[in-house]
Structures are given as C-alpha cells and as structure tokens.
Write an enzyme that holds these catalytic residues in place. Structure first.
Site, PDB file in Angstrom:
ATOM      1  N   PRO A 165     -33.672  24.617 -14.480  1.00 56.07           N
ATOM      2  CA  PRO A 165     -34.350  24.146 -15.698  1.00 56.07           C
ATOM      3  C   PRO A 165     -33.375  23.362 -16.585  1.00 56.07           C
ATOM      4  O   PRO A 165     -33.747  22.355 -17.181  1.00 56.07           O
ATOM      5  CB  PRO A 165     -34.797  25.444 -16.365  1.00 56.07           C
ATOM      6  CG  PRO A 165     -34.943  26.404 -15.227  1.00 56.07           C
ATOM      7  CD  PRO A 165     -33.857  26.060 -14.252  1.00 56.07           C
ATOM      8  N   TYR A 166     -32.108  23.810 -16.650  1.00 53.03           N
ATOM      9  CA  TYR A 166     -31.093  23.068 -17.416  1.00 53.03           C
ATOM     10  C   TYR A 166     -31.001  21.629 -16.914  1.00 53.03           C
ATOM     11  O   TYR A 166     -31.026  20.676 -17.705  1.00 53.03           O
ATOM     12  CB  TYR A 166     -29.738  23.772 -17.271  1.00 53.03           C
ATOM     13  CG  TYR A 166     -28.557  22.920 -17.679  1.00 53.03           C
ATOM     14  CD1 TYR A 166     -28.275  22.673 -19.018  1.00 53.03           C
ATOM     15  CD2 TYR A 166     -27.710  22.355 -16.716  1.00 53.03           C
ATOM     16  CE1 TYR A 166     -27.182  21.884 -19.390  1.00 53.03           C
ATOM     17  CE2 TYR A 166     -26.622  21.576 -17.076  1.00 53.03           C
ATOM     18  CZ  TYR A 166     -26.367  21.333 -18.413  1.00 53.03           C
ATOM     19  OH  TYR A 166     -25.295  20.551 -18.778  1.00 53.03           O
ATOM     20  N   GLY A 167     -30.893  21.456 -15.600  1.00 51.11           N
ATOM     21  CA  GLY A 167     -30.768  20.112 -15.022  1.00 51.11           C
ATOM     22  C   GLY A 167     -31.966  19.242 -15.374  1.00 51.11           C
ATOM     23  O   GLY A 167     -31.824  18.040 -15.639  1.00 51.11           O
ATOM     24  N   THR A 169     -33.759  19.484 -18.081  1.00 49.74           N
ATOM     25  CA  THR A 169     -33.660  19.058 -19.496  1.00 49.74           C
ATOM     26  C   THR A 169     -32.587  17.983 -19.668  1.00 49.74           C
ATOM     27  O   THR A 169     -32.740  17.086 -20.496  1.00 49.74           O
ATOM     28  CB  THR A 169     -33.350  20.237 -20.451  1.00 49.74           C
ATOM     29  OG1 THR A 169     -32.060  20.797 -20.146  1.00 49.74           O
ATOM     30  CG2 THR A 169     -34.419  21.309 -20.398  1.00 49.74           C
TER      31      THR A 169
END
Ligand code: NAD
Ligand code: UGA
Length: 337
Positions: A165-167, A169
């Site tokens: 999910p970080y990637g 964003t």
C-alpha cells in the site's frame, strides 16, 4: 498551525527569491541532512514538519544541526492542515520529503495516515506551489513503486507494479506531482526522485541497517525478515542529498529519475559487513518474510546521469562504516527501545 522558531515577517522571505527554499519532512532522516546541506550552501531554508514521524528524542536530534542556523525557520504543522500559500511566497524550490515512509507498516488501519501524508499532502502542496509561483518542486519518490527487480536493474520506463500500500501511495504522489506540472498554464517544473533504500547517520530506526548496527552494539539479535537473500540497492544519504541539489536546476520539466547505485546486495551480506566493521558477528534470528516486501531492488541510474549529472559516490562498506561510527558516537545502543 503551531509555529516554532518562526522569524518575524520582515519581508526577508521576498528579498532573494532564488535563495529561499522549502524542505518538507525536515525533522526526518533525509530531510534533516538535505536542509543542512542547503544551509551550508547559503540558502535560507523554511522547514515544514508535523513532528510526529519519530520519537521526540529523535526529532530533537535530527533538528539540532539546523536549528542553530539563523537561516533556518521551522514551521510545525501537518501539510494537510497548514495554509501553505503564505509560506510559499518568494520560494524558488520546494523539496518535498514529508511522508509516511515504512513499507511493511502500510497495511491495515494505518493506511489512512499513508493516504493523508503521501497523497493528499502532495496534492495540496503542489496546488499551493503553483498558485505561489514556485519554480520547481523536487519530490521524494521510491523504488517501491516498481514492485521488484527480478530481471536486472529497473529503468524509469519499467511498468510500475507496487507490492505494498505504501508503494501505491508513493506512485500516486509522484504522478500527482507530474500532473500538476503538466497542468495547463503551469510554470512549475517537477523532478521526482525514486530513491533506493537510503542509509547513513540518522537512518530511521525501523530500517535494516539501523537495526543491524544496534544489534552489533547491544549484542541483541535482529530478526531477519525472510531468508536474508533478498537484495537491496543501498544508497548513502549524501548521494540522495546530492541528487536533490542536482535536481534543483537541471533542465527538465516533468521527470521521474532513479536514485540508487547500480549495485545490489543481499541482506545477509550487509549483516556480514556490519559484523566485520563491529569486530563481531551480528547476532541474527529469522522470521517471516513480510507482506509488501519486494524481493530485490536494483537501480539503473543512466537517466540520473544524463538528466541531472548524478553518479553515486559512496560504496556500501564505506557508508556502513560512517553509519556505524555515528551510531557508536551517539550512543544509540544506550537508548531504551
Ligand atoms: P522520515 O520519516 O525520517 O521523514 C519524513 C518526515 O515527514 C517525518 O519527520 C514526518 O514527521 C514528516 N511528515 C510525515 N507526514 C507529514 C505531514 N502530513 N505533514 C508534515 N510532516 C509530515 O523518512 P525518510 O526516510 O527521511 O524519507 C523521506 C522521504 O523519502 C519520504 O518521502 C520517503 O517516502 C522517501 N523515501 C525514503 C527512502 C529511504 O530509504 N529512507 C527510500 C525511498 C523513498
Ligand atoms: C526502504 C525505506 O524504508 C522506504 O521508505 C523506501 O521507500 C524504500 O526503501 C525504497 O527503496 O523505496 P526497505 O527496502 O524495506 O524500504 O528498507 P529496509 O527497511 O532497510 O529493509 C531492507 C530489507 O531488510 C527488507 O527486505 C526488510 O524486510 C529487511 N529487514 C528490515 C529485516 O530483515 N529486518 C529488519 O529488522 C528490517
């Protein structure tokens, strides 16, 4: 907005527009180094940070070298809440580093923080930058947008396929920034730097090399997440800072650029080198490979060389020695964890 150490509004921000820059995420690992280098070069630096990304003791340590400089101003505030336009008047370049940065913590309910700090904050910042006549924004992006490098080094034309999910964003953030630069009537230019795992003094305490060094100093084992054969292209923080400075005036309009070294090293080999430097093997134990963790990263840095003149200058062993000596001198191992 809570203002700390804010200077009187005497018009000085407007006096030399090309010498006034903004660093978001200035209390963080990379942002604090970048701000110091900009101050050394004679820029006036307005740092913005909500001071919630690290424990208080780390925030104070990161800010200390910059706070002593009369050309440094700190604004404490969340980028999604601060009224940014007044702060951006007369600003030439914004270095946008503020973000929720951890890959493995981006699952679950914490994702809301990632959406806010990485996507919404970037959108609001870019909008305010355009309205304020800012010339350039240098955005911190991430190798995590690629989703891995199983077939050799990745170039900027590889299809993004983030695994965390970080990637997702970070991909959204860099693409938002580029969309703003391409907006009809926009005079603002954007360079998004895709850093590959940055290390060095003040590295975040959740990251591998910080933890390896703490383990070497405390003799308490680090948990290797997976088999330890996963590889990273480890980039020394001085090189990441230099890339930002080079991106400031490079002749580009809306560009993404890899910032790594072109060398990729397995986690177990990094542990061995840290052990050599420490003079004792780092105690290891093994745990589960984590969701969102890519197997390997490996940067092709040809575009960085062609577009901004960037070449990495610090090899892994030399950089690890610097971080190890810094951690020892700062007695990091003595701090309760
Ligand atoms: P860091 O956590 O040390 O610094 C980020 C700072 O941003 C923190 O001080 C935090 O308080 C601040 N911040 C977060 N959300 C904010 C908000 N909404 N408003 C104001 N301040 C906010 O992280 P870092 O490792 O220095 O990373 C800096 C940037 O580089 C991030 O954008 C990260 O995604 C990117 N990046 C880092 C690495 C790495 O290896 N460290 C690699 C690739 C990309
Ligand atoms: C790092 C940064 O934390 C991200 O902010 C950044 O976006 C990303 O680099 C990037 O290059 O884009 P990561 O590569 O996961 O992410 O960096 P580390 O936290 O140093 O982890 C490197 C490897 O060591 C990972 O495989 C991780 O699972 C492993 N690791 C980490 C461990 O085995 N044990 C630990 O205690 C910590």
């Amino acid at each position: 907005m809570d203002r700390m150490q804010v200077k009187p509004d005497d018009g000085s921000l407007m006096a030399q527009p090309d010498r006034q820059v903004v660093v978001t995420g200035v209390a963080g690992f990379i942002g604090s180094h970048l701000a110091r280098e900009l101050l050394n070069l004679g820029y006036r630096v307005l740092g913005i940070d909500y001071l919630a990304g690290h424990p208080q003791v780390v925030i104070e340590r990161n800010l200390a070298p910059n706070k002593i400089d009369k050309s440094f101003t700190l604004v404490r505030g969340d980028l999604t809440e601060v009224s940014l336009i007044p702060w951006f008047q007369g600003v030439d370049t914004i270095f946008h580093l503020a973000a929720c940065p951890g890959v493995r913590g981006s699952w679950g309910k914490d994702f809301a923080r990632y959406v806010s700090s990485n996507i919404l904050a970037t959108h609001l910042l870019m909008d305010a930058a355009i309205r304020s006549g800012v010339r350039r924004v240098v955005v911190s992006s991430s190798s995590s947008i690629y989703g891995g490098a199983s077939c050799g080094p990745v170039t900027e034309t590889n299809l993004p396929a983030p695994l965390s999910p970080y990637g997702v964003t970070k991909l959204a953030a860099e693409q938002l920034a580029l969309a703003h630069a391409r907006r009809a009537g926009s005079q603002m230019t954007v360079v998004a730097l895709r850093y590959f795992t940055v290390y060095g003094p003040r590295q975040r305490e959740d990251m591998l090399i910080s933890r390896l060094i703490t383990s070497a100093l405390t003799k308490k084992p680090i948990t290797i997440l997976g088999d330890g054969r996963q590889r990273r292209d480890f980039t020394f923080v001085e090189d990441a800072v230099r890339a930002n400075l080079m991106a400031m005036h490079a002749d580009v309009e809306a560009e993404v650029i890899n910032i790594g070294t072109g060398v990729t090293t397995p986690v177990l080999e990094v542990a061995e080198i840290v052990g050599d430097i420490a003079g004792m093997a780092v105690p290891l134990k093994f745990g589960q490979r984590q969701a969102g963790d890519v197997r390997d990263t490996h940067a092709d840095v040809s575009l960085a060389r062609a577009k901004i003149g960037y070449l990495p200058t610090v090899d892994l062993r030399s950089g690890l020695k610097v971080q190890f000596e810094w951690a020892r001198a700062n007695k990091l191992a003595d701090r309760p964890t």
